[in-house]
Design an enzyme around this catalytic site. Structure first.
Site, PDB file in Angstrom:
ATOM      1  N   GLU A 106       0.814  -1.219   0.000  1.00  0.00           N
ATOM      2  CA  GLU A 106       0.000   0.000   0.000  1.00  0.00           C
ATOM      3  C   GLU A 106       0.847   1.267   0.000  1.00  0.00           C
ATOM      4  OE1 GLU A 106      -3.382   0.243   2.699  1.00  0.00           O
ATOM      5  OE2 GLU A 106      -3.176  -1.896   3.087  1.00  0.00           O
ATOM      6  N   ASP A 164      -1.900  -4.302   3.905  1.00  0.00           N
ATOM      7  CA  ASP A 164      -1.905  -4.420   5.369  1.00  0.00           C
ATOM      8  C   ASP A 164      -2.689  -5.642   5.845  1.00  0.00           C
ATOM      9  OD1 ASP A 164      -0.376  -2.184   5.533  1.00  0.00           O
ATOM     10  OD2 ASP A 164      -1.964  -0.852   6.231  1.00  0.00           O
ATOM     11  N   ASP A 169      -5.101  -6.592   7.722  1.00  0.00           N
ATOM     12  CA  ASP A 169      -6.369  -6.421   8.425  1.00  0.00           C
ATOM     13  C   ASP A 169      -7.483  -6.504   7.398  1.00  0.00           C
ATOM     14  OD1 ASP A 169      -6.184  -4.021   7.077  1.00  0.00           O
ATOM     15  OD2 ASP A 169      -5.865  -2.801   8.859  1.00  0.00           O
ATOM     16  N   ARG A 201      -2.248  -2.008  14.101  1.00  0.00           N
ATOM     17  CA  ARG A 201      -3.708  -2.109  14.197  1.00  0.00           C
ATOM     18  C   ARG A 201      -4.061  -3.512  14.672  1.00  0.00           C
ATOM     19  NH1 ARG A 201      -2.971   1.229   9.681  1.00  0.00           N
ATOM     20  NH2 ARG A 201      -3.916   3.288   9.983  1.00  0.00           N
TER      21      ARG A 201
END
Length: 851
Positions: free
Chosen positions: A92, A165, A167, A385
């Site tokens: 990203e 990422d 998540d 996160r």
């Protein structure tokens, strides 16, 4: 309302516009959660990327031509030099791409998507409600070239790894990338999860590449569609009843409701008087206090001055207090678990005064990689996160080995502390807690490579993690009771009087983890064990000299307003949102001027209170804690595969649509605005009665005789009349007036609109550095209020607490900050010399000296 990470697409509610025609019923819908394609009816791209024309300059003609377009979102493919035979890794962030590229070497090429590449369209709902809520995805504006380059690189690559990422949102981005670059002859994309950006972790992740988790994609898609439906359908109701351009959000509105309801509690609070009595004791030069604990063997609350002074008079003649009971015991305090996203944001706010958004922004940089001189880019922390406290055995052992070298084996816990509880509610245990990637990389060793913000946050994370592997702190606590006979010196009246004073204290016997880390505490959180008073050595039946008996008047206090730390803690406790959403929830409320952050506490604006009132009134079953928390549980079930994403939306949509269609705009306008003018004012054209109406451009007043009478007037835009002042405009020299703005009052030039000079209202206090006016300012990020010199940027003086015109007893400067803590109460701090002094309360009764 969508909650997005930095660098990703804007929230749906900001860009959503009402459909020209609203459908109130569906002609067809799925009865069960049968498999439905994640993408339906892909629209054409707005603008094609065409090959250079024949008339183009020679330089342009020498470039590689664009390949033939395909039907995949109508995105072409561009040749990417140097990609043939290489492995393509897609991440990203460009910063992460640079760090990972260094670790993987020349056989790999790393490219960044810079956030989302596809999303729901900016215009239109973008959801086919009649056909299973199928979303219609389009390329994010400006990402066409990025997608074309990724398609070209993927076609000639030997392997394609998508490493967004780890998540839900990252999984959704990975799926969108995979769908876009998929073409004939392209290797099937493999999913890679980087939980930390280190050389070993990166190579291990590549070696263990898997497939995209469609259950996570379904969960994120359900959230995205849900937020779009709420924002797109509910926001126009705010436009009609409150003001054009407002936005409602599924999660943000509930957070706003918490802030508004807390403010209502504060306003409705009625203080109750109570009193306390303390005895100031001293032994061998060490002073300590004992507080009245019981009267006649029962806990009692002194409610007025008369009964308080009756007790004071009964004990004031005593020169000593006898120790009638003494208890000692050893207490242990264990270290806190390593950080989760929530606790990192809370501690960042309390210890570093970082907002949640700032904490996550700085943490993102530490995770993606920081240039450490000869080492190059290195990821300093694991993925930030997470709501798990779990850590790996390897990381725990590395920390223990290093701690042994730093402090000795006696400061270690008995064994590796791995934390994390299986089956813990609301916990997604996909990866570890937030920790340093290398425990031996001490903050002071890398300080010269970090910004001040990065150093502070890295030091916080490093110390918290290392302390979690250390031994408990050990305290010796002492409780001494002094039972006083209140009948001594009184005439016999048959009434029993026995007053028990109690003194409690503790001393640190073994510091353990406190050697390295101490948790911060906010006002109202109570006093930590290590902050208790220290008591001298006392013995049973010993007589301790009494210096003073002090009666104090108190009043019960309302609940404290939410700070960033306490709001995040409350959202987590109630199950509202998830780790990646807290920062966005808070920043959106501030950006829309629904709340103000003053003295680190949230206060709802009148606009915020009105928005919460209208939304909760019309959608009581949607914008409440139970529903929002339950919806997070539903999304967790979708991720686990036990619930279909379409069924979640089906169960939400029907009651939401009923509430939406039942909205009485006129009644809601009456709740949002003062319509008392309608009782006396008449239409200036024909004298007809005025009525309140709602439109997409905001509420307005109209004549009851419409359409024959065309009179209308906007509602809710009335401003306070400008007040002339003696302040001179710094741009044109005319007098300035006090005007009312979105964030409160300000000074504006009386020559407006020819002159647009503005500045903040002065506080009447002069800057201690250059003598300029101290004015209230607001930070660009989050709208946090602070006070600074009007001569900024030439003068850099700032104060975070409200200034008051009081004289410093030391330097006699006229100007002090108003400060307050739970333990200390109200006090002042000189803006010039930093001296602090207590606020003198109205004197009700002087302290009574013993003897």
């Amino acid at each position: 309302m969508a909650t997005r990470k930095k660098g990703k697409t804007k929230s749906a509610a900001k860009r959503a516009k009402p459909a020209r025609t609203a459908r109130t019923a569906r002609t067809a819908r799925t009865a069960t959660d049968t498999p439905v394609a994640l993408v339906a009816k892909r629209p054409r791209a707005k603008k094609a990327i065409s090959a250079p024309s024949a008339a183009a300059p020679a330089v342009a003609r020498n470039r590689a031509p664009a390949k033939k377009r395909t039907s995949r979102d109508d995105i072409p493919e561009l040749d990417v030099p140097g990609m043939a035979g290489k492995s393509l890794v897609i991440v990203e962030s460009p910063a992460k791409a640079k760090t990972i590229g260094k670790y993987l070497g020349n056989d790999y090429r790393v490219r960044a998507t810079v956030g989302h590449v596809r999303d729901l369209p900016e215009k239109g709902l973008g959801i086919d409600i009649e056909h299973g809520f199928a979303p219609k995805y389009v390329p994010v504006p400006g990402k066409e070239k990025t997608l074309a380059e990724l398609r070209g690189a993927a076609k000639v690559a030997s392997h394609v790894y998508i490493a967004t990422d780890p998540d839900r949102e990252g999984e959704a981005i990975a799926w969108h990338v995979a769908e876009t670059i998929k073409q004939k002859g392209t290797p099937a994309p493999e999913r890679v999860l980087f939980h930390e950006i280190t050389s070993d972790a990166v190579h291990q992740a590549i070696a263990n590449a898997g497939v995209i988790d469609e259950k996570k994609v379904h969960a994120q898609q359900a959230r995205r569609v849900l937020d779009r439906l709420v924002g797109y359908k509910a926001s126009p109701l705010l436009w009609k009843t409150v003001r054009k351009g407002l936005s409602a959000g599924r999660v943000q509105t509930v957070a706003l409701r918490l802030i508004v309801e807390r403010e209502r509690e504060i306003r409705a609070f009625k203080p109750v008087e109570y009193w306390s009595i303390e005895a100031l004791l001293e032994k061998e030069g060490q002073r300590f206090t004992a507080r009245l604990h019981q009267v006649n063997g029962k806990k009692t609350e002194l409610s007025n001055e008369r009964e308080t002074m009756d007790i004071v008079n009964a004990v004031k003649s005593r020169k000593t207090f006898q120790v009638t009971d003494l208890r000692r015991r050893e207490r242990r305090k264990n270290p806190q678990a390593p950080f989760t996203t929530s606790t990192l944001q809370q501690e960042g706010a309390k210890k570093l005064s970082f907002g949640s958004k700032k904490t996550m922004r700085v943490a993102q940089g530490l995770y993606e990689g920081v240039e450490l001189g000869p080492e190059g880019a290195v990821g300093l922390i694991t993925y930030m996160r997470t709501d798990s406290t779990r850590i790996s055995e390897v990381a725990a052992q590395q920390a223990r080995d290093y701690l042994t070298a730093l402090f000795g084996a006696q400061f270690l816990a008995k064994g590796p502390q791995l934390y994390g509880k299986a089956g813990q509610a609301n916990t997604q245990d996909a990866h570890e807690a937030v920790r340093p990637t290398d425990p031996t990389r001490r903050p002071e060793h890398v300080k010269k490579y970090l910004t001040p913000e990065q150093f502070k946050l890295y030091e916080l994370i490093w110390k918290r993690f290392m302390a979690s592997q250390m031994a408990p702190a050990v305290f010796d606590t002492t409780t001494a009771d002094f039972l006083i006979d209140g009948n001594e010196g009184r005439k016999p009246d048959g009434q029993q009087r026995a007053y028990l004073f109690r003194s409690t204290g503790s001393i640190v016997k073994f510091e353990g983890f406190l050697t390295l880390y101490r948790e911060a505490h906010e006002e109202g959180e109570g006093r930590a064990l290590e902050d208790e008073q220290a008591l001298p050595e006392v013995a049973l039946n010993e007589h301790i000299p009494v210096k003073e008996i002090v009666p104090r008047q108190h009043f019960t206090e309302p609940p404290a307003r939410f700070s960033e730390a306490s709001l995040v803690k409350e959202l987590e406790r109630l199950g509202i949102g998830r780790p990646s959403t807290y920062a966005s929830i808070i920043s959106v409320l501030a950006d829309r001027h629904y709340v103000l952050l003053e003295q680190r506490r949230f206060t709802p604006t009148p606009l915020g209170e009105t928005v919460a009132k209208i939304m909760v009134m019309q959608f009581p079953d949607i914008f409440n804690v139970e529903f929002t928390s339950g919806m997070e549980g539903e999304l967790d079930k979708v991720e686990a595969g036990s619930l279909g994403w379409q069924r979640v939306l089906e169960e939400f949509w029907d009651p939401f649509l009923v509430s939406l269609n039942a909205a009485n705009v006129e009644d809601l306008i009456a709740q949002a605005h003062d319509l008392s003018v309608l009782e006396t004012e008449r239409c200036p054209k024909d004298g007809g009665k005025l009525v309140a109406k709602g439109g997409i451009f905001g509420p307005y007043l109209a004549c009851e005789n419409r359409p024959e009478c065309t009179f209308t007037r906007p509602l809710g835009r009335d401003r306070k009349p400008a007040v002339m002042t003696t302040e001179i405009c710094h741009e044109c020299g005319k007098f300035m007036v006090i005007r009312q703005g979105r964030s409160g009052e300000f000074l504006g030039c009386s020559g407006f609109p020819k002159c647009r000079g503005t500045r903040a209202l002065p506080t009447g206090i002069k800057c201690p550095k250059d003598g300029g006016d101290i004015i209230q300012l607001r930070s660009k990020r989050g709208g946090r209020a602070f006070y600074g010199c009007a001569n900024h940027p030439n003068c850099d003086f700032i104060a975070w607490n409200k200034p008051i015109l009081e004289e410093c007893p030391d330097c006699h400067y006229m100007g002090a900050e108003m400060k307050s803590t739970k333990a200390r109460g109200d006090y002042r701090k000189c803006m010039k010399c930093g001296n602090e002094w207590e606020v003198v309360a109205p004197e009700l009764e002087p302290a009574v000296a013993a003897g």
